[in-house]
Scaffold this active site. Sequence first.
Site, PDB file in Angstrom:
ATOM      1  CG  HIS A 209      -6.020   9.650   3.960  1.00  0.00           C
ATOM      2  ND1 HIS A 209      -4.851  10.291   4.320  1.00  0.00           N
ATOM      3  CD2 HIS A 209      -5.842   9.282   2.677  1.00  0.00           C
ATOM      4  CE1 HIS A 209      -4.024  10.305   3.307  1.00  0.00           C
ATOM      5  NE2 HIS A 209      -4.597   9.688   2.278  1.00  0.00           N
TER       6      HIS A 209
ATOM      7  CG  HIS B 142      -6.168   9.353  -2.578  1.00  0.00           C
ATOM      8  ND1 HIS B 142      -5.345  10.429  -2.809  1.00  0.00           N
ATOM      9  CD2 HIS B 142      -5.667   8.736  -1.472  1.00  0.00           C
ATOM     10  CE1 HIS B 142      -4.383  10.457  -1.890  1.00  0.00           C
ATOM     11  NE2 HIS B 142      -4.563   9.435  -1.065  1.00  0.00           N
TER      12      HIS B 142
ATOM     13  CE  LYS C 226      -1.516  13.883   2.812  1.00  0.00           C
ATOM     14  NZ  LYS C 226      -2.089  12.830   1.996  1.00  0.00           N
TER      15      LYS C 226
ATOM     16  CG  HIS D   3       2.721  11.190   2.229  1.00  0.00           C
ATOM     17  ND1 HIS D   3       1.946  10.242   1.593  1.00  0.00           N
ATOM     18  CD2 HIS D   3       3.981  10.682   2.246  1.00  0.00           C
ATOM     19  CE1 HIS D   3       2.707   9.214   1.243  1.00  0.00           C
ATOM     20  NE2 HIS D   3       3.958   9.474   1.613  1.00  0.00           N
TER      21      HIS D   3
ATOM     22  CG  HIS E 205      -1.110   7.225   4.839  1.00  0.00           C
ATOM     23  ND1 HIS E 205       0.152   7.708   5.056  1.00  0.00           N
ATOM     24  CD2 HIS E 205      -1.596   7.935   3.797  1.00  0.00           C
ATOM     25  CE1 HIS E 205       0.406   8.661   4.184  1.00  0.00           C
ATOM     26  NE2 HIS E 205      -0.631   8.824   3.403  1.00  0.00           N
TER      27      HIS E 205
ATOM     28  CG  ASP F  13      -3.891   6.295   1.550  1.00  0.00           C
ATOM     29  OD1 ASP F  13      -4.291   7.208   0.805  1.00  0.00           O
ATOM     30  OD2 ASP F  13      -2.709   5.886   1.542  1.00  0.00           O
TER      31      ASP F  13
HETATM   32  O1  DOR Z   1      -0.245   4.681  -2.037  1.00  0.00           O
HETATM   33  C1  DOR Z   1      -0.553   5.862  -2.119  1.00  0.00           C
HETATM   34  N1  DOR Z   1      -1.374   6.308  -3.089  1.00  0.00           N
HETATM   35  N2  DOR Z   1      -0.043   6.737  -1.256  1.00  0.00           N
HETATM   36  C2  DOR Z   1      -0.230   8.060  -1.388  1.00  0.00           C
HETATM   37  O2  DOR Z   1       0.269   8.778  -0.574  1.00  0.00           O
HETATM   38  C3  DOR Z   1      -0.972   8.601  -2.526  1.00  0.00           C
HETATM   39  C4  DOR Z   1      -1.894   7.633  -3.057  1.00  0.00           C
HETATM   40  C5  DOR Z   1      -2.439   8.009  -4.419  1.00  0.00           C
HETATM   41  O3  DOR Z   1      -2.873   9.153  -4.587  1.00  0.00           O
HETATM   42  O4  DOR Z   1      -2.438   7.167  -5.304  1.00  0.00           O
HETATM   43 ZN    ZN Z   2      -3.518   9.097   0.640  1.00  0.00          ZN
END
Ligand code: DOR
Ligand code: ZN
Length: 353
Positions: free
Chosen positions: A14, A16, A100, A137, A175, A247
């Site tokens: 997981h 980004h 997702k 999520h 998460h 995450d």
């Molecule tokens: O803290 C987070 N940031 N939680 C999420 O679900 C998305 C993520 C983000 O894309 O910044």
């Molecule tokens: Zn995330």
Amino acid sequence: MTDKLVLTQPDDWHIHVRSGNVMHTVIKPTAECFGRALIMPNLVPPVADVKQAKAYRDSILQALPQSSLFDPVMSLYLTDNTSLDTVRAAADCPHVCGFKLYPAGATTNSDSGVTSVSRIMPVLEAMAEHSLVLQVHGEVTDPHVDIFDRESEFIDQVLLPLRTEIPALKIVFEHITSRQAIDFVTEHENIGATITPHHLMYSRNDIFAGGIRPHYYCLPILKRRTHMLALLDAATSGSPKFFLGTDSAPHVRGKKESSCGCAGIYSAHTAIEFYAEVFESMDALDKLEAFASFYGADFYGMSRNTGKISLQKSSWEVPPFYQVEPENKNDDPCLWELVPLRAGETLRWKFVG
Ligand code: DOR
Ligand code: ZN
């Protein structure tokens, strides 16, 4: 005393990595350490079909040296309008492993998310038929529900009924942050969970220690310390239902240190070191490899990596920030600094290749 750790190459299930200059800054440490990473699709606009996912994946690979063996695994963004054709195309694409589910309004760039799970039941049924995984999520979005209860409410309102209605659908509860989530995952079939380093290291007190600390703000929000302790037990329990997913969610300083700061913690710069410290603190270093390198691949039905990585016991200091090249020339470069988790602190383990 162990001063060297050799692990089968891990995967991050997981993450980004964004796009543009932020992506160019954050992708390297992940690609150096991890064999695969599941790339979250919450760009603007979202990565909602196979064509977009392929283009996004290509852009990630282009940001890496040609010699890199890193394999970005893609997740598609579910919307109320996701079609059965998109599900079939995803099943036919070797680089896509699931979808997702962002409840609309739950978190960063979730505006195009799902307004009600009942609207996408045919899509979820088709996913189960094609062995595609649903990444969730898990938070309700009702503003009247206390922010610290949104995950447990989601279990009662959404996950329990869904588990009964489509038992064959493989779900990753992403998460997880609470005792209730651990219990739910433990008690049900076909469901696993990712656990982040920050939810293993911090509790909600850290967001407010001596002032408001935006770099500890993420969603789902850090919970009470009792939940952190339960997560530590789950991660180090040896249960194959719990596996590594950072995450890591980078937002530049200007977006974090603001009157309305973004949710997200950047941890990819030194992710495996965080987990090593945590597992060591639990006297469970012998459980790290399976958590980081085996259980996620097993859950996804993918082969385990065959390469190895090493960590050395040595003290080193995390940089105060990483500089992202501003995308707008007139911007103050300070606004484009990326403050990593544990900026300026000393770590005990170092990834050495
Ligand atoms: O803290 C987070 N940031 N939680 C999420 O679900 C998305 C993520 C983000 O894309 O910044
Ligand atoms: Zn995330």
